[in-house]
Design an enzyme around this catalytic site. Structure first.
Site, PDB file in Angstrom:
ATOM      1  N   ARG A   1       0.827  -1.217   0.000  1.00 46.33           N
ATOM      2  CA  ARG A   1       0.000   0.000   0.000  1.00 46.33           C
ATOM      3  C   ARG A   1       0.858   1.263   0.000  1.00 46.33           C
ATOM      4  NH1 ARG A   1      -1.556   2.028   4.316  1.00 46.33           N
ATOM      5  NH2 ARG A   1      -1.974   0.131   5.508  1.00 46.33           N
TER       6      ARG A   1
ATOM      7  N   TYR B   1     -15.955  17.581 -16.450  1.00 44.11           N
ATOM      8  CA  TYR B   1     -16.357  16.225 -16.101  1.00 44.11           C
ATOM      9  C   TYR B   1     -17.339  16.250 -14.936  1.00 44.11           C
ATOM     10  CZ  TYR B   1     -16.084  11.222 -15.400  1.00 44.11           C
ATOM     11  OH  TYR B   1     -16.399   9.896 -15.290  1.00 44.11           O
TER      12      TYR B   1
ATOM     13  N   ASP C   1      -7.120  19.269 -15.796  1.00 43.85           N
ATOM     14  CA  ASP C   1      -7.519  17.904 -16.140  1.00 43.85           C
ATOM     15  C   ASP C   1      -7.102  17.689 -17.593  1.00 43.85           C
ATOM     16  OD1 ASP C   1      -8.851  15.609 -17.075  1.00 43.85           O
ATOM     17  OD2 ASP C   1     -10.464  15.831 -15.602  1.00 43.85           O
TER      18      ASP C   1
ATOM     19  N   LYS D   1      -8.581   6.345 -20.469  1.00 44.91           N
ATOM     20  CA  LYS D   1      -8.881   6.718 -21.843  1.00 44.91           C
ATOM     21  C   LYS D   1      -7.685   6.377 -22.739  1.00 44.91           C
ATOM     22  CE  LYS D   1     -12.438   8.164 -19.570  1.00 44.91           C
ATOM     23  NZ  LYS D   1     -12.591   9.500 -18.994  1.00 44.91           N
TER      24      LYS D   1
HETATM   25  C1  LIG Z   1     -13.171   9.827 -17.607  1.00 45.59           C
HETATM   26  C2  LIG Z   1     -12.787  11.138 -17.062  1.00 45.59           C
HETATM   27  C3  LIG Z   1     -12.551  11.302 -15.697  1.00 45.59           C
HETATM   28  C4  LIG Z   1     -12.749  10.171 -14.696  1.00 45.59           C
HETATM   29  O1  LIG Z   1     -11.849   9.135 -14.902  1.00 45.59           O
HETATM   30  P1  LIG Z   1     -12.118   7.606 -14.442  1.00 45.59           P
HETATM   31  O2  LIG Z   1     -10.858   6.927 -14.831  1.00 45.59           O
HETATM   32  O3  LIG Z   1     -13.327   7.142 -15.185  1.00 45.59           O
HETATM   33  O4  LIG Z   1     -12.350   7.626 -12.983  1.00 45.59           O
HETATM   34  C5  LIG Z   1     -12.145  12.555 -15.255  1.00 45.59           C
HETATM   35  N1  LIG Z   1     -12.001  13.593 -16.097  1.00 45.59           N
HETATM   36  C6  LIG Z   1     -12.236  13.471 -17.418  1.00 45.59           C
HETATM   37  C7  LIG Z   1     -12.048  14.648 -18.309  1.00 45.59           C
HETATM   38  C8  LIG Z   1     -12.640  12.242 -17.944  1.00 45.59           C
HETATM   39  O5  LIG Z   1     -12.890  12.130 -19.246  1.00 45.59           O
END
Ligand SMILES: *Cc1c(COP(=O)(O)O)cnc(C)c1O
Length: 366
Positions: free
Chosen positions: A44, A96, A162, A187
């Site tokens: 951890r 998001y 982000d 992604k």
């Molecule tokens: C998908 C996404 C998230 C969240 O990510 P997860 O891996 O699904 O928790 C946050 N910000 C943006 C811009 C996203 O496209």
């Protein structure tokens, strides 16, 4: 490292020195406790598989990286670490959607600002953190990271971006003046639609140490096997993004002239309202674009008749996917589709998408 191109960097970033008889990328180290006496003692707190990926992504981002089991784990750890009760945070009104939901449970004041602004002194005044999302999801609007970072820093705020849609090779927020780059690697970075993942890269060593401590404290840690899968995927990010962008460009050109389609948005297109700023601060464009059909029903008929486009949320994977965002509650038109161009041949994909739109228009409404 910095003199190399993206393909070379994706393959070699953070790589350990070659050792005879050892693999190119070491396999996942699966351990809860380790034999005591060296740095690693408990899974951890630290793990060599995390460190290998953190040094790779950190090199691409130009910062110190901490990996998380999802994008949301990264974002919420950042917010819990940086914000104290009573603090003000500026967040994108069109960003998001789960970030707003999470903040509603914290004792902080959220100022919602559309990604396109206006970015004034009043917006950042007194804020502890300014969170940007550019290009924004799902609207694909863009804001000027460098200009907003200067404005926010003058007001004493930290700036986080982000960077999910852009990826570490599509945009380097830290180089543009941001303090923090946070992303969902579920992604395009992992890229194969088989793992959830996230990371935060920062310039400040004290903040990095605190994020690593918070990850260990919360226990919300990525599994070594998932971490290794992301590292494996990272190696092909450059070639995957190139094909996705090529497919997006081909589709956008065709969709712009199609009678069923309105409001095509892709920052990579010179005609797009976001293009000027995007071209200045982004290093390349990806495969995600949006367009509108007249109704939810028309989107359903389009998806039913396409052979290559899967109906799915998320984006950045090998497969072309389309997501009608209003079904998730995004404040967008009913027929708005976020399309993620995959790695299919452009010719096949364009034929399939245009054919499916034609058939959707011609088929009777249910
Ligand atoms: C998908 C996404 C998230 C969240 O990510 P997860 O891996 O699904 O928790 C946050 N910000 C943006 C811009 C996203 O496209």
């Amino acid at each position: 490292m910095s003199e190399w191109g993206d393909g070379t960097r994706c393959v070699h970033a953070g790589a350990a020195e070659p050792v005879a008889g050892q693999p190119f990328l070491a396999g996942p180290v699966l351990a809860a406790p380790f034999h005591l006496g060296a740095d690693d003692f408990y899974g951890r707190a630290g793990n060599p598989t995390w460190r290998a990926l953190e040094s790779a992504i950190g090199a691409l981002d130009g910062g110190l990286c901490t990996v998380f089991p999802s994008g949301m784990a990264a974002i919420t750890t950042l917010l819990r670490t940086v914000l104290s009760p009573g603090d003000v945070i500026a967040i994108p009104a069109d960003g998001y959607y789960l970030v707003r939901t999470f903040l509603a449970g914290l004792d902080v004041q959220a100022r919602e600002v559309p990604t396109v602004g206006p970015w004034t002194r009043e917006v950042v005044e007194g804020a502890r953190l300014v969170l940007l999302e550019t290009p924004s999801n799902p609207g694909l609007d863009v804001c000027d990271i460098k200009a907003i970072a200067e404005l926010a820093h003058a007001a004493g705020a930290l700036v986080a971006v982000d960077n999910t849609t852009a990826t570490p090779i599509g945009q380097r927020p830290l180089e543009l003046g941001a303090d923090i780059s946070v992303a969902s690697d579920t992604k395009a970075v992992a890229g194969h639609s088989d793992v959830l993942f996230g990371h935060i890269s920062v310039t400040d060593e004290a903040l990095w140490t605190e994020l690593q401590r918070q990850r260990s404290l919360s226990g919300a840690i990525p599994g070594p096997f998932e971490t290794w899968m992301v590292h494996r995927g990272l190696g092909t990010l450059d070639v995957r993004l190139a094909r996705q962008a090529e497919n997006a460009a081909a589709l956008v050109a065709k969709l712009r002239g199609h009678e069923a389609v309105a409001n095509v948005r892709w920052p990579g297109s010179p005609d797009d309202p976001s293009h000027a700023v995007a071209a200045r601060q982004m290093r390349r464009f990806g495969g995600v674009f949006t367009f509108e059909l007249a109704s939810a029903d028309l989107v359903a008929r389009f998806l039913a008749t396409s052979r290559l486009v899967a109906s799915a949320t998320s984006f950045g994977g090998l497969h072309s996917t389309a997501d009608r965002r209003a079904q998730w509650g995004d404040p967008v038109p009913e027929g708005l589709v976020r399309f993620s161009a995959g790695l299919e041949d452009s010719h096949d994909l364009v034929l399939d998408v245009v054919g499916a739109l034609d058939r959707a228009l011609a088929s009777p409404v249910q």
